[in-house]
Design a protein around this motif. Structure first.
Motif, PDB file in Angstrom:
ATOM      1  N   GLY A 137       0.839  -1.199   0.000  1.00 37.55           N
ATOM      2  CA  GLY A 137       0.000   0.000   0.000  1.00 37.55           C
ATOM      3  C   GLY A 137       0.867   1.239   0.000  1.00 37.55           C
ATOM      4  O   GLY A 137       1.838   1.336  -0.749  1.00 37.55           O
ATOM      5  N   ALA A 138       0.558   2.185   0.868  1.00 34.34           N
ATOM      6  CA  ALA A 138       1.314   3.439   0.968  1.00 34.34           C
ATOM      7  C   ALA A 138       2.259   3.420   2.162  1.00 34.34           C
ATOM      8  O   ALA A 138       2.666   4.469   2.654  1.00 34.34           O
ATOM      9  CB  ALA A 138       0.345   4.609   1.068  1.00 34.34           C
ATOM     10  N   GLN A 139       2.609   2.229   2.652  1.00 34.31           N
ATOM     11  CA  GLN A 139       3.480   2.084   3.803  1.00 34.31           C
ATOM     12  C   GLN A 139       4.662   1.190   3.467  1.00 34.31           C
ATOM     13  O   GLN A 139       4.657   0.498   2.452  1.00 34.31           O
ATOM     14  CB  GLN A 139       2.736   1.446   4.992  1.00 34.31           C
ATOM     15  N   LYS A 140       5.647   1.189   4.370  1.00 35.14           N
ATOM     16  CA  LYS A 140       6.752   0.261   4.219  1.00 35.14           C
ATOM     17  C   LYS A 140       7.308  -0.110   5.582  1.00 35.14           C
ATOM     18  O   LYS A 140       7.110   0.588   6.574  1.00 35.14           O
ATOM     19  CB  LYS A 140       7.851   0.816   3.315  1.00 35.14           C
ATOM     20  N   ILE A 141       7.981  -1.256   5.587  1.00 38.84           N
ATOM     21  CA  ILE A 141       8.713  -1.724   6.760  1.00 38.84           C
ATOM     22  C   ILE A 141      10.182  -1.719   6.371  1.00 38.84           C
ATOM     23  O   ILE A 141      10.604  -2.491   5.505  1.00 38.84           O
ATOM     24  CB  ILE A 141       8.278  -3.145   7.169  1.00 38.84           C
ATOM     25  N   ASN A 142      10.961  -0.834   6.994  1.00 41.17           N
ATOM     26  CA  ASN A 142      12.402  -0.828   6.782  1.00 41.17           C
ATOM     27  C   ASN A 142      13.016  -1.937   7.623  1.00 41.17           C
ATOM     28  O   ASN A 142      12.566  -2.204   8.737  1.00 41.17           O
ATOM     29  CB  ASN A 142      13.006   0.512   7.202  1.00 41.17           C
ATOM     30  N   LEU A 143      14.057  -2.560   7.097  1.00 40.61           N
ATOM     31  CA  LEU A 143      14.712  -3.656   7.802  1.00 40.61           C
ATOM     32  C   LEU A 143      16.126  -3.250   8.207  1.00 40.61           C
ATOM     33  O   LEU A 143      16.830  -2.583   7.452  1.00 40.61           O
ATOM     34  CB  LEU A 143      14.761  -4.896   6.910  1.00 40.61           C
ATOM     35  N   GLN A 144      16.500  -3.651   9.401  1.00 45.00           N
ATOM     36  CA  GLN A 144      17.863  -3.424   9.884  1.00 45.00           C
ATOM     37  C   GLN A 144      18.299  -4.627  10.697  1.00 45.00           C
ATOM     38  O   GLN A 144      17.461  -5.365  11.214  1.00 45.00           O
ATOM     39  CB  GLN A 144      17.948  -2.166  10.742  1.00 45.00           C
ATOM     40  N   THR A 145      19.607  -4.825  10.798  1.00 46.18           N
ATOM     41  CA  THR A 145      20.131  -5.867  11.668  1.00 46.18           C
ATOM     42  C   THR A 145      20.515  -5.247  13.005  1.00 46.18           C
ATOM     43  O   THR A 145      20.650  -4.025  13.127  1.00 46.18           O
ATOM     44  CB  THR A 145      21.351  -6.566  11.034  1.00 46.18           C
ATOM     45  N   LEU A 146      20.683  -6.088  13.992  1.00 44.45           N
ATOM     46  CA  LEU A 146      21.015  -5.637  15.336  1.00 44.45           C
ATOM     47  C   LEU A 146      22.300  -4.810  15.304  1.00 44.45           C
ATOM     48  O   LEU A 146      23.299  -5.218  14.741  1.00 44.45           O
ATOM     49  CB  LEU A 146      21.180  -6.840  16.258  1.00 44.45           C
ATOM     50  N   GLY A 147      22.238  -3.615  15.875  1.00 44.18           N
ATOM     51  CA  GLY A 147      23.399  -2.737  15.927  1.00 44.18           C
ATOM     52  C   GLY A 147      23.604  -1.853  14.714  1.00 44.18           C
ATOM     53  O   GLY A 147      24.463  -0.974  14.718  1.00 44.18           O
ATOM     54  N   GLN A 148      22.822  -2.072  13.658  1.00 44.91           N
ATOM     55  CA  GLN A 148      22.970  -1.273  12.438  1.00 44.91           C
ATOM     56  C   GLN A 148      22.584   0.181  12.675  1.00 44.91           C
ATOM     57  O   GLN A 148      23.157   1.073  12.088  1.00 44.91           O
ATOM     58  CB  GLN A 148      22.111  -1.883  11.319  1.00 44.91           C
TER      59      GLN A 148
END
Length: 122
Positions: free
Chosen positions: A43-54
């Motif tokens: 849709g008009a949203q997103k989930i950004n992904l990161q690793t621990l400590g990034q």
């Protein structure tokens, strides 16, 4: 003051594994942004992904997410799809309270044990 959520961030153990799970199970679109980072768009949203400590500005931990996502599918279709993707349903369908009213929800865990809720408004 606030009108809506633009994006959220999940801290995950393996970004590629997470991308695969959310593309396969929730049919989200993988996108790249700033300096090769990855996100899941829907849709008009997103989930950004990161690793621990990034990201040193936060204290998020792997598996600490709890997301409620609204679907256009009926819950029977959702359940059938989750079963076909070998996803264990941990609760549901159950009635809960959403942001704008009563919702019917199905709960499951992703590969990092983030709690994912897929819901429809009644």
């Amino acid at each position: 003051m606030i009108s809506h959520i633009d994006h959220i961030v999940l801290t995950v153990s393996d970004i590629e594994v997470t991308l695969g799970f959310y593309r396969r199970v929730l049919l989200m679109e993988e996108i790249a942004f700033g300096n090769g980072r990855k996100a899941l768009k829907f849709g008009a949203q997103k989930i950004n992904l990161q690793t621990l400590g990034q990201e040193p500005r936060n204290r998020a931990q792997v598996g600490s997410g709890d997301l409620c996502l609204i679907t256009q599918w009926n819950l029977k279709e959702v359940i059938t799809h989750l079963i076909s993707e070998n996803v264990k349903i941990v609760e549901g369908p159950v009635s809960k309270s959403g942001a704008v009213g009563e919702i019917e929800s199905v709960y499951f865990l992703d590969q990092d044990e983030n709690l994912i809720v897929v819901s429809i408004y009644k």
